[in-house]
Scaffold this motif. Structure first.
Motif, PDB file in Angstrom:
ATOM      1  N   VAL A 149     -13.425  33.026  -1.192  1.00 24.47           N
ATOM      2  CA  VAL A 149     -13.225  34.169  -2.090  1.00 24.47           C
ATOM      3  C   VAL A 149     -13.681  35.446  -1.388  1.00 24.47           C
ATOM      4  N   LEU A 150     -12.803  36.440  -1.401  1.00 25.77           N
ATOM      5  CA  LEU A 150     -13.180  37.763  -0.892  1.00 25.77           C
ATOM      6  C   LEU A 150     -13.732  38.526  -2.094  1.00 25.77           C
ATOM      7  N   THR A 151     -15.064  38.447  -2.267  1.00 24.03           N
ATOM      8  CA  THR A 151     -15.695  38.865  -3.508  1.00 24.03           C
ATOM      9  C   THR A 151     -15.354  40.305  -3.902  1.00 24.03           C
ATOM     10  N   ARG A 152     -15.197  41.186  -2.929  1.00 25.24           N
ATOM     11  CA  ARG A 152     -15.001  42.585  -3.313  1.00 25.24           C
ATOM     12  C   ARG A 152     -13.642  42.810  -3.970  1.00 25.24           C
ATOM     13  N   PHE A 153     -12.671  41.900  -3.721  1.00 23.46           N
ATOM     14  CA  PHE A 153     -11.365  42.049  -4.370  1.00 23.46           C
ATOM     15  C   PHE A 153     -11.281  41.286  -5.690  1.00 23.46           C
ATOM     16  N   CYS A 154     -12.185  40.334  -5.859  1.00 20.07           N
ATOM     17  CA  CYS A 154     -12.073  39.437  -7.031  1.00 20.07           C
ATOM     18  C   CYS A 154     -12.377  40.201  -8.319  1.00 20.07           C
ATOM     19  N   THR A 155     -11.457  40.123  -9.279  1.00 16.79           N
ATOM     20  CA  THR A 155     -11.657  40.806 -10.557  1.00 16.79           C
ATOM     21  C   THR A 155     -12.207  39.855 -11.611  1.00 16.79           C
ATOM     22  N   GLY A 156     -12.364  38.602 -11.259  1.00 16.05           N
ATOM     23  CA  GLY A 156     -12.898  37.622 -12.224  1.00 16.05           C
ATOM     24  C   GLY A 156     -11.920  37.274 -13.328  1.00 16.05           C
TER      25      GLY A 156
ATOM     26  N   LEU B 114     -16.350  30.505 -12.317  1.00 12.89           N
ATOM     27  CA  LEU B 114     -16.792  31.898 -12.251  1.00 12.89           C
ATOM     28  C   LEU B 114     -18.314  31.887 -12.229  1.00 12.89           C
ATOM     29  N   ASN B 115     -18.889  32.629 -11.299  1.00 14.17           N
ATOM     30  CA  ASN B 115     -20.353  32.634 -11.199  1.00 14.17           C
ATOM     31  C   ASN B 115     -20.964  33.701 -12.113  1.00 14.17           C
ATOM     32  N   GLY B 116     -22.285  33.871 -12.026  1.00 17.48           N
ATOM     33  CA  GLY B 116     -23.001  34.788 -12.906  1.00 17.48           C
ATOM     34  C   GLY B 116     -22.499  36.228 -12.798  1.00 17.48           C
ATOM     35  N   ASP B 117     -21.960  36.613 -11.651  1.00 19.62           N
ATOM     36  CA  ASP B 117     -21.462  37.980 -11.472  1.00 19.62           C
ATOM     37  C   ASP B 117     -20.028  38.129 -11.961  1.00 19.62           C
ATOM     38  N   GLY B 118     -19.473  37.061 -12.515  1.00 19.54           N
ATOM     39  CA  GLY B 118     -18.097  37.115 -12.983  1.00 19.54           C
ATOM     40  C   GLY B 118     -17.102  37.025 -11.849  1.00 19.54           C
ATOM     41  N   LYS B 119     -17.536  36.497 -10.701  1.00 18.19           N
ATOM     42  CA  LYS B 119     -16.628  36.345  -9.560  1.00 18.19           C
ATOM     43  C   LYS B 119     -16.318  34.857  -9.372  1.00 18.19           C
ATOM     44  N   ALA B 120     -15.140  34.595  -8.798  1.00 20.48           N
ATOM     45  CA  ALA B 120     -14.773  33.211  -8.540  1.00 20.48           C
ATOM     46  C   ALA B 120     -15.646  32.643  -7.421  1.00 20.48           C
ATOM     47  N   GLU B 121     -15.937  31.321  -7.558  1.00 17.12           N
ATOM     48  CA  GLU B 121     -16.772  30.668  -6.561  1.00 17.12           C
ATOM     49  C   GLU B 121     -16.148  29.306  -6.274  1.00 17.12           C
ATOM     50  N   VAL B 122     -16.023  28.964  -4.988  1.00 18.40           N
ATOM     51  CA  VAL B 122     -15.362  27.713  -4.629  1.00 18.40           C
ATOM     52  C   VAL B 122     -16.421  26.667  -4.268  1.00 18.40           C
ATOM     53  N   ASN B 123     -16.317  25.492  -4.852  1.00 19.03           N
ATOM     54  CA  ASN B 123     -17.171  24.375  -4.467  1.00 19.03           C
ATOM     55  C   ASN B 123     -16.487  23.663  -3.303  1.00 19.03           C
ATOM     56  N   ALA B 124     -17.021  23.867  -2.098  1.00 18.61           N
ATOM     57  CA  ALA B 124     -16.362  23.359  -0.892  1.00 18.61           C
ATOM     58  C   ALA B 124     -16.265  21.840  -0.882  1.00 18.61           C
ATOM     59  N   ALA B 125     -17.144  21.168  -1.617  1.00 15.94           N
ATOM     60  CA  ALA B 125     -17.106  19.708  -1.646  1.00 15.94           C
ATOM     61  C   ALA B 125     -15.911  19.203  -2.439  1.00 15.94           C
ATOM     62  N   LEU B 126     -15.438  20.026  -3.364  1.00 19.35           N
ATOM     63  CA  LEU B 126     -14.312  19.585  -4.187  1.00 19.35           C
ATOM     64  C   LEU B 126     -12.984  20.118  -3.680  1.00 19.35           C
TER      65      LEU B 126
END
Lengths: 198, 910
Positions: free
Chosen positions: B841-848, B863-875
């Motif tokens: 995820v390129l966090t600065r572009f992510c609008t959540g 979506l993490n606490g900042d309202g940004k997408a977060e990828v679980n690399a294990a999945l």
């Protein structure tokens, strides 16, 4: 009885037969299980079992198939089609065989083909069936003398209202106005034209 | 299996289901629902004593319906754990009963002739057995599933039978020992008050019940006439409650006539239960109401029941449509009067028990429906007539019933000399200073716990609900007793209690196919002449034969009837009928799914006539028949108990068939050969085996085929096409012998259908739970058909056995061992290697916006606490779906960025 060796590679085998009779590939997947034969109410009277016919179609034994009695005995009850474990449209295949036999003028089992013919002719003329006329046409085309033997049965059926007379007579005056043919005649002619095309 | 059951490192969660799976490889959180077994696994020795007295029999699943099992059972002899289990489901009757009396239990006991046990069982819930057996409005019968066969069971009459036949000889109860020092005061000896007293005294509290009237029983004593509830029945039941140690103070009203006040009770006792009933009659509010000759049903019935002299005229009108109105009318008739009931709605809206209305009509009481009095006419201070007006039904009111509206100028006059008013009752709350009342004039109390806003004071019964039925009062008394116990012990009033039972309409009960109809028995009634002139009991109760026959109609919806017989037999004290389902949360690293297959149901192919003859068996059924522990002790017998002379075996039933399953089930050829061999060896019968292709794959199998051929089995190469059941019971199999090219048939005594394997009906749910794919045949999909037959597309989840596809025992064992090895390999390493191709995820572009979260097929994005997408690399599998879904190009699959792709294309073009 002697057994002639069937040469599977012989040029006399009609390799397009299967394609013409059963254009979809389903019949190729027949597993020769015999469900069709065991489900068929007429199988006892056939010269080949239905399963054997499919095999012969697969191998292109065209003349043997078209001269067989088997497909003429089909009463189109669809039991084989319903039960076929491969889902092959067997009753439709039987229809294709009947049509091809008639088109090729194979007259070996004319009782059946003439019966269809008599039915279609009467429908073509009146748009419906005149039972008496249909039976007369059928007997005339096969064995006119047989009519005499059936007369008592015919009379009994008439008196019990099981067959009707006069549909054709009622229609006759209108047919005169149309030049002797019924309104379905054009349709039949068009179909015949289409079928004649290669 | 034994070894697995005993292994210290294997925890077996039997009778359980996985309900939720979260997390990913190495870090799964699995939630397991443990169904209540009702048997303590640590105590049950598996001795089997409990089964002896269980009155319920249902089809045994293990014996595929060929034999019966009890409600308490061990699924099969070698089951691990070897403990028993109770099959208990909700039942409409017990669920509907306000007091939740175990209806099916006492009915089962009556059916077995154990009348004293039936009585004792009902008395565990309520002391009013003979009373409720007579006056209950039995809502249970409205919901009894037997109504779907022909008519509901006569549940109420059966309860009465248990009392009538067993109570006279039952030994008097011994006083209950006091366990607790606290004392409870109860105001009112009606069904609510005495039910609370009964439960509290049995828990070990001191109980004193205050009664204003000279008799105990409340409305049961002074409201219900003797022809419905004989005085001695009620008195015996009150005596039973007293014998346990309940003190009853008669002629002691609260807050008036010199009796103690509510304040006194609160001071002298540790808790108070107000069950004062609703004895004050509502007024008509029409002119002439004060004329002599206008009575109220409560006063009229009370006077009659207390044996006081009651004067009524020759022509009596009763106003109202409730049970009290019918009771007053039928009582007036018995005093020799001509009686008419005037009710403002129509018959369908009458709140009275329909059977009571019918009985009133039979006895000759006239009805004026859709009419209401407007004036009572008198002459010289004597009543002469009552003027009524006709009504019609308008829009429904808040009670859901259509409100009656007067029809203008439709007045008519009834010549009567007595009017008995019975249009509703209210509690008399005036003497109870300090309590809170509702707008309806009833006491305020929590409908679940019965607690009032006043500390330590509880209330229930008609005083809270307004006039209702006896069984509702019993239920309220029981709830109050439990609440008072919790209050006195300092426990939460609500925790762990069930206030809402399942609705009968939501309880699924399968009615057995081919059940024979049996008419509902009705009790005999007193001859009409005696009914009209005396207060003798009208209904005469069941005879023993009638009761047993009626009890036999019970469908045993709940399977376990809760008759408690097993509890008495269990020496290890392992049975606990109050167990609840539990949830267990597990942290696991890997998961092996081994949920098995379903046997093909041959009723889906009607040409095989399965179910139309008991001698047409599935492979599984035949397997049980040949087992030494099976229904025939291992003998191969027809349903008629004879050794078959001819047997047909049909291969590929439900397999290799576009009308059922297209796949080959693989095991059937071999098991069919085994069956043929067993039949030949054990019975010497002729065996006809119909097959399409003989699939004797692998080691030793073809050799076995050869041996079975040499056994003398007649093999027919052609699909067994249909089985016809002949009138004499013989079975005719048809096929084509494709080697001969001839249609053939075989007439046999038994047919074994080589039913195939298919995916379990709940495979879809299981697949969703564990994130599994499914192949076209319905089985769970492996990661690769050749190279990864054990793994799934969800990392850390493996497949074992027939849930992945049909296979026989040795192949299943091999598959399972492979799954175990795969799981171990992962776990022993302790780390997981993942592909570097994952999304970033390129966090600065992510609008959540969350589009990627929804798009990801592997649930790898959140979506993490900042309202940004977060990828679980294990999945993440690097599929790139998220990149395609993202509207702002904020998520990219590493190594497959746009720039990299363009560079590759440019490179190719150079």
């Amino acid at each position: 009885m002697t057994q002639e060796i069937l040469d599977l590679t012989a040029p006399t085998r009609d390799r397009s037969f299967l394609e013409v009779i059963a254009p979809d590939e389903k019949l190729r997947a027949c597993i020769q299980c015999g469900t069709c034969t065991a489900s068929c109410a007429s199988a006892y009277a056939m010269d080949y079992t239905p399963r054997q016919i499919w095999r012969m179609v697969q191998l292109g034994l065209r003349d043997e198939v078209l001269n067989s009695k088997t497909f003429w005995l089909c009463s189109t009850c669809y039991a084989c089609t319903v039960r076929c474990p491969r889902g092959i449209p067997l009753t439709e295949t039987i229809g294709a065989l009947k049509r091809m036999a008639i088109a090729r003028g194979i007259r070996r089992y004319k009782e059946s083909s003439n019966f269809y013919r008599a039915f279609m002719d009467v429908v073509r003329r009146y748009g419906r069936v005149d039972e008496l006329e249909m039976m007369v046409r059928y007997f005339l085309s096969t064995n006119p003398l047989a009519m005499i033997g059936y007369t008592p049965l015919g009379l009994a059926m008439l008196t019990h209202g099981k067959v009707t007379v006069g549909e054709g007579l009622r229609m006759a005056p209108r047919l005169v106005g149309m030049g002797g043919t019924g309104r379905l005649d054009a349709l039949f002619r068009r179909v015949a034209e289409l079928e004649a095309k290669p | 299996m034994m070894d697995a059951g005993r292994h210290p490192n294997i925890e077996l969660l039997s009778y359980s289901a996985v309900v939720d799976v979260q997390g990913y490889v190495g870090n799964f959180q699995v939630r397991v629902k443990k169904k209540p077994r009702y048997i303590d696994l640590t105590k049950c020795t598996g001795c089997g004593e409990c089964v002896k007295e269980c009155p319920v029999e249902v089809d045994s699943e293990f014996e595929v319906g060929l034999t019966k099992r009890k409600a308490i059972y061990r699924p099969f002899a070698q089951a691990i754990p070897p403990a028993f289990v109770i099959d208990k489901r909700p039942s409409p009757c017990k669920s509907t009963c306000p007091a939740h009396i175990p209806v099916q239990g006492y009915i089962a006991l009556i059916g077995q002739g154990k009348y004293d046990k039936a009585l004792a069982l009902i008395r565990e819930t309520t002391a009013f057995v003979g009373t409720l057996g007579r006056v209950c409005h039995h809502p249970c019968e409205l919901e009894c599933k037997r109504k779907d066969v022909e008519a509901p069971l006569a549940i109420c009459a059966l309860k009465r039978f248990a009392y009538d036949v067993a109570a006279p000889t039952a030994p008097p109860p011994a006083p209950v020992e006091r366990v607790y020092g606290e004392k409870v005061a109860i105001v009112g000896t009606g069904p609510a008050g005495l039910s609370a007293a009964y439960d509290l005294v049995r828990m070990g509290y001191g109980v004193t019940v205050y009664e204003a009237l000279p008799v105990a029983g409340g409305m049961l004593a002074v409201g219900i006439p003797a022809y419905r509830l004989p005085k001695d029945v009620l008195q015996q039941e009150i005596d039973y409650i007293k014998a346990l140690g309940v003190e009853i103070k008669l002629n002691t009203p609260i807050g008036r006539d010199g009796g103690p006040t509510l304040e006194d009770l609160r001071r002298d006792y540790d808790a108070v239960f107000l069950a004062v009933g609703a004895h004050r009659s509502r007024q008509l509010n029409v002119p002439g109401e004060d004329l002599p000759g206008v009575l109220h049903s409560t006063d009229f019935l009370r006077a009659l029941n207390l044996g006081q002299e009651v004067k009524i005229g020759k022509r009596v009108a009763v106003i109202g449509g409730g049970n009290a109105a019918i009771d007053a009318a039928r009582s007036a008739l018995r005093l020799g009067s001509q009686v008419t009931i005037v009710y403002r709605r129509s018959r369908a809206e009458m709140p009275a028990i329909p059977a009571e209305v019918d009985a009133a009509e039979e006895e000759g009481i006239a009805f004026h429906f859709l009419a209401t009095p407007v004036r009572i006419l008198g002459e010289n201070g004597r009543m002469t007539a009552m003027e009524c007006i006709r009504m019609e039904l308008g829009a429904p009111d808040e009670s859901g019933r259509r409100r009656p509206v007067p029809v203008p100028s439709s007045e008519f006059t009834l010549e009567v000399d007595t009017v008995i008013v019975s249009i509703g009752q209210q509690p008399d709350l005036a003497p109870l200073a300090g309590v809170e009342a509702t707008g309806w004039g009833t006491l305020t109390a929590d409908p679940d716990t019965m607690a009032t806003p006043v500390e330590g004071v509880f209330a229930g019964g008609d005083a809270v609900t307004g006039p209702a039925s006896a069984v509702w009062a019993v239920a309220a008394g029981k709830r109050a007793a439990e609440s008072i116990h919790r209050y006195l012990r300092g426990l939460d009033l609500r925790q762990g209690r069930v206030f809402e039972w399942p609705k009968a309409a939501d309880i699924q009960v399968e009615i057995p196919a081919g059940i024979e109809k049996a008419a509902r028995r009705e009790m005999a009634a007193l001859p009409m002449a005696e009914r009209k002139s005396t207060f003798k009991e009208v209904e005469l109760g069941f005879t023993e034969e009638e009761a047993r026959a009626e009890a036999a109609r019970c469908l045993s919806c709940a399977v376990c009837s809760e008759c408690q017989e097993c509890v008495k037999l269990c020496e290890a004290k392992a049975i606990d009928h109050n167990m609840r389902e539990e949830f267990v949360d597990l942290e696991v690293g890997t998961i092996i799914v081994a949920t098995g297959f379903a046997d093909f149901d041959p009723t889906r192919l009607p040409q095989y006539s399965y179910g139309r003859s008991p001698n047409i068996l599935t492979g599984m059924e035949f397997e049980r028949l040949t087992s030494a522990g099976g229904p025939t002790g291992g003998e191969i017998l027809t349903a008629e108990g004879k050794v078959p002379e001819r047997v047909a075996i049909i291969h590929c039933v439900g397999s290799r068939d576009v009308n059922a399953n297209r796949h080959c089930s693989r095991v059937c050829c071999m098991y069919a050969l085994k069956h043929a061999h067993l039949v030949r060896e054990m019975t010497g019968a002729e065996v006809y085996e119909f097959y399409m292709d003989m699939r004797t794959f692998g080691k030793g199998y073809e050799e076995f085929y050869e041996r079975v051929q040499e056994d003398g089995v007649i093999f027919v190469r052609g699909r067994g096409t249909e089985v016809r059941v002949r009138e004499d019971g013989k079975l005719v199999v048809r096929a084509e012998d494709t080697n001969l090219g001839r249609p053939v048939s075989a007439t046999v005594d038994m047919v074994i259908l080589g039913t195939g394997m298919e995916a379990r009906p709940d495979a879809d749910q299981v697949a969703r739970l564990f994130g599994l794919g499914r192949t076209a045949d319905g089985f769970f999909a492996e990661a690769h058909p050749k190279l990864r037959p054990v793994e799934t597309n969800t990392e850390g989840v493996f497949l074992a056995g027939t849930c992945q596809g049909p296979r026989d025992v040795p192949d299943t064992v091999a598959h399972a061992s492979a799954a175990a090895a795969q799981a171990l390999a992962l776990m022993s390493k302790g780390v997981v290697t993942i592909s570097p191709t994952v999304s970033h995820v390129l966090t600065r572009f992510c609008t959540g916006c969350g589009k990627c979260v929804l798009a990801c097929p592997y649930n790898a994005i959140s979506l993490n606490g900042d309202g940004k997408a977060e990828v679980n690399a294990a999945l993440c599998k690097g599929c790139g779906t998220c990149a395609a879904a993202c509207p702002s190009d904020a998520i990219v699959p590493l190594h497959f960025t746009d720039d990299q792709l363009v560079a590759q294309i440019v490179g190719v073009l150079q």
